[in-house]
Design an enzyme around this catalytic site. Structure first.
Site, PDB file in Angstrom:
ATOM      1  N   THR A 163      27.159 -23.076  -4.544  1.00  0.00           N
ATOM      2  CA  THR A 163      27.271 -23.690  -5.310  1.00  0.00           C
ATOM      3  C   THR A 163      25.630 -24.476  -6.313  1.00  0.00           C
ATOM      4  O   THR A 163      25.800 -23.901  -7.542  1.00  0.00           O
ATOM      5  CB  THR A 163      27.362 -25.503  -4.481  1.00  0.00           C
ATOM      6  OG1 THR A 163      28.963 -25.496  -4.417  1.00  0.00           O
ATOM      7  CG2 THR A 163      26.859 -26.433  -6.540  1.00  0.00           C
ATOM      8  N   SER A 194      25.280 -26.323  -0.810  1.00  0.00           N
ATOM      9  CA  SER A 194      25.389 -24.829  -0.836  1.00  0.00           C
ATOM     10  C   SER A 194      25.019 -23.546  -1.548  1.00  0.00           C
ATOM     11  O   SER A 194      24.613 -24.221  -2.432  1.00  0.00           O
ATOM     12  CB  SER A 194      27.073 -24.564  -0.307  1.00  0.00           C
ATOM     13  OG  SER A 194      27.344 -25.220  -1.786  1.00  0.00           O
ATOM     14  N   VAL A 195      24.564 -22.525  -0.591  1.00  0.00           N
ATOM     15  CA  VAL A 195      24.155 -21.571  -1.879  1.00  0.00           C
ATOM     16  C   VAL A 195      25.106 -21.170  -2.697  1.00  0.00           C
ATOM     17  O   VAL A 195      24.748 -21.235  -4.311  1.00  0.00           O
ATOM     18  CB  VAL A 195      23.936 -20.471  -0.761  1.00  0.00           C
ATOM     19  CG1 VAL A 195      23.700 -19.087  -1.599  1.00  0.00           C
ATOM     20  CG2 VAL A 195      22.806 -20.375   0.352  1.00  0.00           C
ATOM     21  N   GLU A 216      25.589 -20.214   8.193  1.00  0.00           N
ATOM     22  CA  GLU A 216      25.464 -21.759   8.213  1.00  0.00           C
ATOM     23  C   GLU A 216      26.531 -22.102   8.647  1.00  0.00           C
ATOM     24  O   GLU A 216      27.387 -22.717   8.252  1.00  0.00           O
ATOM     25  CB  GLU A 216      24.776 -22.346   6.692  1.00  0.00           C
ATOM     26  CG  GLU A 216      24.720 -23.541   6.966  1.00  0.00           C
ATOM     27  CD  GLU A 216      23.388 -24.544   5.701  1.00  0.00           C
ATOM     28  OE1 GLU A 216      24.523 -24.003   5.152  1.00  0.00           O
ATOM     29  OE2 GLU A 216      22.304 -25.205   6.200  1.00  0.00           O
ATOM     30  N   CYS A 247      20.390 -28.617   6.999  1.00  0.00           N
ATOM     31  CA  CYS A 247      19.623 -27.174   6.901  1.00  0.00           C
ATOM     32  C   CYS A 247      18.531 -26.792   7.762  1.00  0.00           C
ATOM     33  O   CYS A 247      18.820 -25.535   6.911  1.00  0.00           O
ATOM     34  CB  CYS A 247      19.652 -27.001   5.366  1.00  0.00           C
ATOM     35  SG  CYS A 247      18.418 -28.355   4.655  1.00  0.00           S
ATOM     36  N   GLU A 274      17.867 -26.395  -3.307  1.00  0.00           N
ATOM     37  CA  GLU A 274      17.472 -26.223  -1.842  1.00  0.00           C
ATOM     38  C   GLU A 274      18.841 -26.568  -0.951  1.00  0.00           C
ATOM     39  O   GLU A 274      19.737 -27.223  -0.983  1.00  0.00           O
ATOM     40  CB  GLU A 274      16.917 -27.850  -1.529  1.00  0.00           C
ATOM     41  CG  GLU A 274      15.710 -27.993  -0.267  1.00  0.00           C
ATOM     42  CD  GLU A 274      16.544 -28.222   0.731  1.00  0.00           C
ATOM     43  OE1 GLU A 274      17.335 -27.098   1.403  1.00  0.00           O
ATOM     44  OE2 GLU A 274      16.434 -29.410   1.141  1.00  0.00           O
ATOM     45  N   LYS A 282      13.865 -16.569  -0.051  1.00  0.00           N
ATOM     46  CA  LYS A 282      15.724 -15.963  -0.040  1.00  0.00           C
ATOM     47  C   LYS A 282      16.857 -16.985   0.022  1.00  0.00           C
ATOM     48  O   LYS A 282      16.574 -17.819  -0.941  1.00  0.00           O
ATOM     49  CB  LYS A 282      15.330 -15.226   1.684  1.00  0.00           C
ATOM     50  CG  LYS A 282      14.295 -14.410   1.771  1.00  0.00           C
ATOM     51  CD  LYS A 282      14.722 -13.736   3.523  1.00  0.00           C
ATOM     52  CE  LYS A 282      14.365 -13.812   4.896  1.00  0.00           C
ATOM     53  NZ  LYS A 282      14.494 -12.867   5.777  1.00  0.00           N
ATOM     54  N   LEU A 342      18.679 -22.616 -20.408  1.00  0.00           N
ATOM     55  CA  LEU A 342      17.071 -22.553 -19.994  1.00  0.00           C
ATOM     56  C   LEU A 342      16.785 -23.174 -19.799  1.00  0.00           C
ATOM     57  O   LEU A 342      15.757 -23.999 -20.833  1.00  0.00           O
ATOM     58  CB  LEU A 342      16.689 -21.666 -21.463  1.00  0.00           C
ATOM     59  CG  LEU A 342      17.177 -20.178 -21.777  1.00  0.00           C
ATOM     60  CD1 LEU A 342      16.220 -19.740 -23.294  1.00  0.00           C
ATOM     61  CD2 LEU A 342      16.913 -19.274 -20.592  1.00  0.00           C
ATOM     62  N   GLU A 382      30.720 -36.157  -2.655  1.00  0.00           N
ATOM     63  CA  GLU A 382      32.183 -37.062  -2.648  1.00  0.00           C
ATOM     64  C   GLU A 382      31.957 -37.627  -1.623  1.00  0.00           C
ATOM     65  O   GLU A 382      32.954 -38.702  -1.192  1.00  0.00           O
ATOM     66  CB  GLU A 382      33.562 -36.090  -2.965  1.00  0.00           C
ATOM     67  CG  GLU A 382      33.815 -35.229  -3.384  1.00  0.00           C
ATOM     68  CD  GLU A 382      33.041 -33.898  -3.983  1.00  0.00           C
ATOM     69  OE1 GLU A 382      31.153 -33.955  -3.720  1.00  0.00           O
ATOM     70  OE2 GLU A 382      32.981 -32.943  -4.054  1.00  0.00           O
TER      71      GLU A 382
HETATM   72  P1  NAI Z   1      28.481 -27.912  -1.714  1.00  0.00           P
HETATM   73  O1  NAI Z   1      26.876 -27.593  -1.912  1.00  0.00           O
HETATM   74  O2  NAI Z   1      29.233 -28.051  -2.166  1.00  0.00           O
HETATM   75  O3  NAI Z   1      27.853 -29.615  -2.472  1.00  0.00           O
HETATM   76  C1  NAI Z   1      27.067 -30.781  -2.261  1.00  0.00           C
HETATM   77  C2  NAI Z   1      26.618 -31.431  -3.695  1.00  0.00           C
HETATM   78  O4  NAI Z   1      27.351 -30.204  -5.081  1.00  0.00           O
HETATM   79  C3  NAI Z   1      27.718 -32.329  -4.201  1.00  0.00           C
HETATM   80  O5  NAI Z   1      27.610 -33.134  -5.121  1.00  0.00           O
HETATM   81  C4  NAI Z   1      29.233 -31.572  -5.015  1.00  0.00           C
HETATM   82  O6  NAI Z   1      29.855 -32.791  -4.965  1.00  0.00           O
HETATM   83  C5  NAI Z   1      28.287 -30.841  -5.798  1.00  0.00           C
HETATM   84  N1  NAI Z   1      29.113 -30.073  -6.671  1.00  0.00           N
HETATM   85  C6  NAI Z   1      30.339 -29.824  -5.600  1.00  0.00           C
HETATM   86  N2  NAI Z   1      30.080 -27.864  -6.890  1.00  0.00           N
HETATM   87  C7  NAI Z   1      29.987 -28.528  -7.810  1.00  0.00           C
HETATM   88  C8  NAI Z   1      29.829 -28.039  -9.191  1.00  0.00           C
HETATM   89  N3  NAI Z   1      30.674 -27.115  -9.363  1.00  0.00           N
HETATM   90  N4  NAI Z   1      29.075 -28.124 -10.411  1.00  0.00           N
HETATM   91  C9  NAI Z   1      27.620 -29.238  -9.950  1.00  0.00           C
HETATM   92  N5  NAI Z   1      27.970 -29.930  -8.601  1.00  0.00           N
HETATM   93  C10 NAI Z   1      28.898 -29.672  -7.740  1.00  0.00           C
HETATM   94  O7  NAI Z   1      28.536 -28.095  -0.999  1.00  0.00           O
HETATM   95  P2  NAI Z   1      29.546 -29.229   0.612  1.00  0.00           P
HETATM   96  O8  NAI Z   1      30.559 -28.392  -0.032  1.00  0.00           O
HETATM   97  O9  NAI Z   1      29.235 -30.436   0.722  1.00  0.00           O
HETATM   98  O10 NAI Z   1      29.520 -28.182   1.722  1.00  0.00           O
HETATM   99  C11 NAI Z   1      29.675 -27.135   2.091  1.00  0.00           C
HETATM  100  C12 NAI Z   1      28.428 -26.461   3.058  1.00  0.00           C
HETATM  101  O11 NAI Z   1      27.216 -26.483   2.481  1.00  0.00           O
HETATM  102  C13 NAI Z   1      27.712 -26.922   4.426  1.00  0.00           C
HETATM  103  O12 NAI Z   1      28.544 -26.685   5.250  1.00  0.00           O
HETATM  104  C14 NAI Z   1      26.426 -26.547   4.153  1.00  0.00           C
HETATM  105  O13 NAI Z   1      26.965 -24.729   4.916  1.00  0.00           O
HETATM  106  C15 NAI Z   1      26.162 -26.784   2.907  1.00  0.00           C
HETATM  107  N6  NAI Z   1      25.251 -27.520   2.297  1.00  0.00           N
HETATM  108  C16 NAI Z   1      23.651 -27.616   2.544  1.00  0.00           C
HETATM  109  C17 NAI Z   1      22.947 -28.457   2.301  1.00  0.00           C
HETATM  110  C18 NAI Z   1      21.842 -28.341   2.372  1.00  0.00           C
HETATM  111  O14 NAI Z   1      20.963 -29.721   3.269  1.00  0.00           O
HETATM  112  N7  NAI Z   1      20.631 -27.574   1.652  1.00  0.00           N
HETATM  113  C19 NAI Z   1      23.881 -29.601   2.285  1.00  0.00           C
HETATM  114  C20 NAI Z   1      25.043 -30.066   1.793  1.00  0.00           C
HETATM  115  C21 NAI Z   1      26.391 -28.976   2.138  1.00  0.00           C
HETATM  116 MG    MG Z   2      31.675 -27.451  -2.017  1.00  0.00          MG
END
Ligand code: NAI
Ligand code: MG
Length: 498
Positions: free
Chosen positions: A245, A242-243, A400, A298, A263, A470, A257, A192
């Site tokens: 999601t 995020s973890v 994080e 991350c 990631e 993990k 399945l 978004e």
């Molecule tokens: P998020 O995991 O909610 O969003 C990432 C993607 O997942 C976005 O495209 C979002 O629209 C989508 N999404 C969210 N809920 C979903 C659902 N129920 N079904 C399908 N898709 C869904 O992460 P957010 O809210 O942007 O950030 C929160 C925290 O997550 C951050 O503070 C950070 O700690 C972590 N994060 C880690 C990232 C990484 O590179 N591993 C990248 C972004 C966030």
């Molecule tokens: Mg989110």
């Protein structure tokens, strides 16, 4: 401010032109519901565009387009598919300035230190995977002398790629390029907070690829993501975010399945042993903490364990370096550090900073200066913070933060440093800083992380396997085996020759 710059002017025009659109079936498409949401520059807080809000109906239409395109795409030779991606890489390279400007406008990341770099690696990822078509090989198996036994790699079908906002273009490329070379068609759901730069890149790709091979929807998680991950025609979900999601996605995949690659987050340790080259290590902490990305990474070195003999000098020198960085207008070439992506993330990062300030024994160093220009006064800027006096069990060292905030923790005993580094729910990346080979080998062997570097901290690169252990995720990205293991299905064929 910088409207006289042609790349920025072009990016502004693309933002208008691409407003309220998805792209599937080779065409820009209106959202079926007619819904949209604003795209706001986090530096000026002004609306710079508007993004289509996808829902189940848009998902259905995009899936139909991706399914229709898949058999013919899979029937092409892998090298022919790869050549199309190499051509795409050239086109992306020709547009890096516009892509970078668009990315800076919608994410607030600085154009020089981040956006241009990302635009170039984006093209590099397409070139890399475009060259790997002929690696989609099977094996012959010496099973029995009267049987010809072999394996072949087949595409999975339609792949859903859900991507975040922090490095949206590169992370999208590392998912869709290998998926497409392997003969799958893809549907991206953008974040978004960063819907427009990904849409622009997909538009460039879709002009070269057959209609329906690459598709993109924008929209929030519940309205657009949920119907996508639960659609019966999706054969694989690949996700970065995020973890929390990630777990929702893993459940949706388990219900049907289907395979997933996840990631997720990190709390990546940086271990500075007593014989580390201080100057090099401090420079590595600046780049490793991704201060130029406001720490929104991350793999950010958000827990820095420093041998107590170096601790004071390290903190002083790191503070000096970060103090010299310029926080400012993301579109300005002089800027090192831009903005946090959104109000939500700004409040979250600020709450962690407040937590540190209220914690007994914790000291906070607030570095560099906030920009003074009136047009940036509402921008989501945060000064980098170094915390000292934090315990490895404190929330600041366990959760994080995803902002320009790092904890420096002293140690005397090397074993303690390794134990603390591993005492984390996460296991994405780690770095080791030492001049001693034995110390380096011991640490790299024992660290629980998927991506470990010695005396440097660079970001994920096309060609290197990348992924965590993990709570940091499942599966690998960015390498040849990421394509083979995560975007193909292996079939065994046994021909009885009697
Ligand atoms: P998020 O995991 O909610 O969003 C990432 C993607 O997942 C976005 O495209 C979002 O629209 C989508 N999404 C969210 N809920 C979903 C659902 N129920 N079904 C399908 N898709 C869904 O992460 P957010 O809210 O942007 O950030 C929160 C925290 O997550 C951050 O503070 C950070 O700690 C972590 N994060 C880690 C990232 C990484 O590179 N591993 C990248 C972004 C966030
Ligand atoms: Mg989110």
């Amino acid at each position: 401010m910088t409207e006289s710059n042609p790349a920025i002017a072009a990016a502004v025009a693309h933002l208008r032109r691409l407003s309220n659109k998805h792209l599937y079936g080779g065409k820009l498409q209106d959202p079926i519901s007619g819904m949209a949401f604003p795209v706001v520059s986090p530096a000026t807080r002004k609306e710079v565009g508007s993004a289509a809000q996808g829902d189940a109906k848009d998902v259905e239409a995009a899936v139909r387009a991706a399914r229709a395109a898949q058999p013919a795409w899979a029937a092409m030779s892998p090298r022919a598919r790869g050549r199309q991606l190499v051509e795409a890489a050239k086109q992306l390279n020709d547009h890096t300035e516009e892509i970078a400007a668009l990315l800076a406008l919608e994410t607030g990341k600085a154009i020089r230190t981040e956006c241009r770099v990302e635009a170039k690696v984006l093209a590099d990822a397409f070139e890399f995977y475009g060259g790997l078509g002929s690696e989609l090989k099977g094996e012959t198996v010496p099973f029995a002398s009267n049987m010809l036994t072999f394996t072949q790699r087949e595409p999975i079908g339609v792949v859903a790629a859900i991507i975040p906002w922090n490095v949206p273009l590169l992370l999208m490329a590392l998912k869709i390029a290998p998926a497409m070379v392997a003969g799958n068609t893809v549907i991206v759901k953008s974040a978004e907070e960063a819907p427009m730069s990904t849409l622009y890149v997909v538009e460039i790709l879709s002009k070269l690829l057959p209609p329906g091979v690459v598709n993109i929807l924008s929209g929030d998680g519940p309205t657009c993501g949920t119907p996508l991950i639960s659609h019966p025609s999706i054969g694989k979900i690949t996700f970065t975010g995020s973890v929390a999601t990630g777990k929702i996605i893993a459940h949706a995949a388990a219900d049907r399945l289907i395979p997933t690659t996840l990631e997720l987050g990190g709390k990546s340790p940086m271990l500075v042993f007593k014989d580390a080259d201080l100057e090099r290590t401090v420079a590595g902490a600046v780049s490793g903490m991704r201060f130029t990305r406001q720490g929104q990474s991350c793999t950010a070195a958000s827990r820095i364990f420093v041998h107590n003999s170096l601790l004071d000098k390290f903190v002083q020198s790191l503070s000096d370096k970060v103090n010299a960085m310029v926080i400012g207008d993301p579109l300005d070439e002089k800027t090192d550090i831009g903005t946090i992506i959104s109000d939500q993330q700004y409040d979250r990062v600020k709450s962690y900073i407040a937590l540190g300030e209220q914690s007994k024994g914790v000291q906070a160093l607030h570095l560099s200066r906030l920009p003074q220009a009136p047009e940036l006064k509402n921008g989501l800027f945060i000064q980098p913070v170094i915390f000292t006096g934090v315990g490895n069990d404190d929330r600041l060292a366990r959760e994080e933060i995803f902002g320009p905030v790092t904890c420096v923790i002293g140690f005397d005993d090397d074993e303690d440093a390794i134990r603390m580094a591993n005492d984390s729910d996460f296991g994405l990346a780690a770095t080791v800083w030492t001049s001693d080979l034995k110390t380096a080998l011991n640490a790299t062997k024992r660290l629980q992380a998927g991506f470990v570097q010695v005396n440097q901290n660079i970001v994920v690169q096309p060609g290197l396997s990348y992924g965590g252990v993990k709570q940091s995720g499942l599966g690998k990205e960015a390498s040849l085996e990421a394509m083979l293991d995560h975007f193909t299905s292996k079939k065994t064929i046994i021909m009885n020759m009697d």
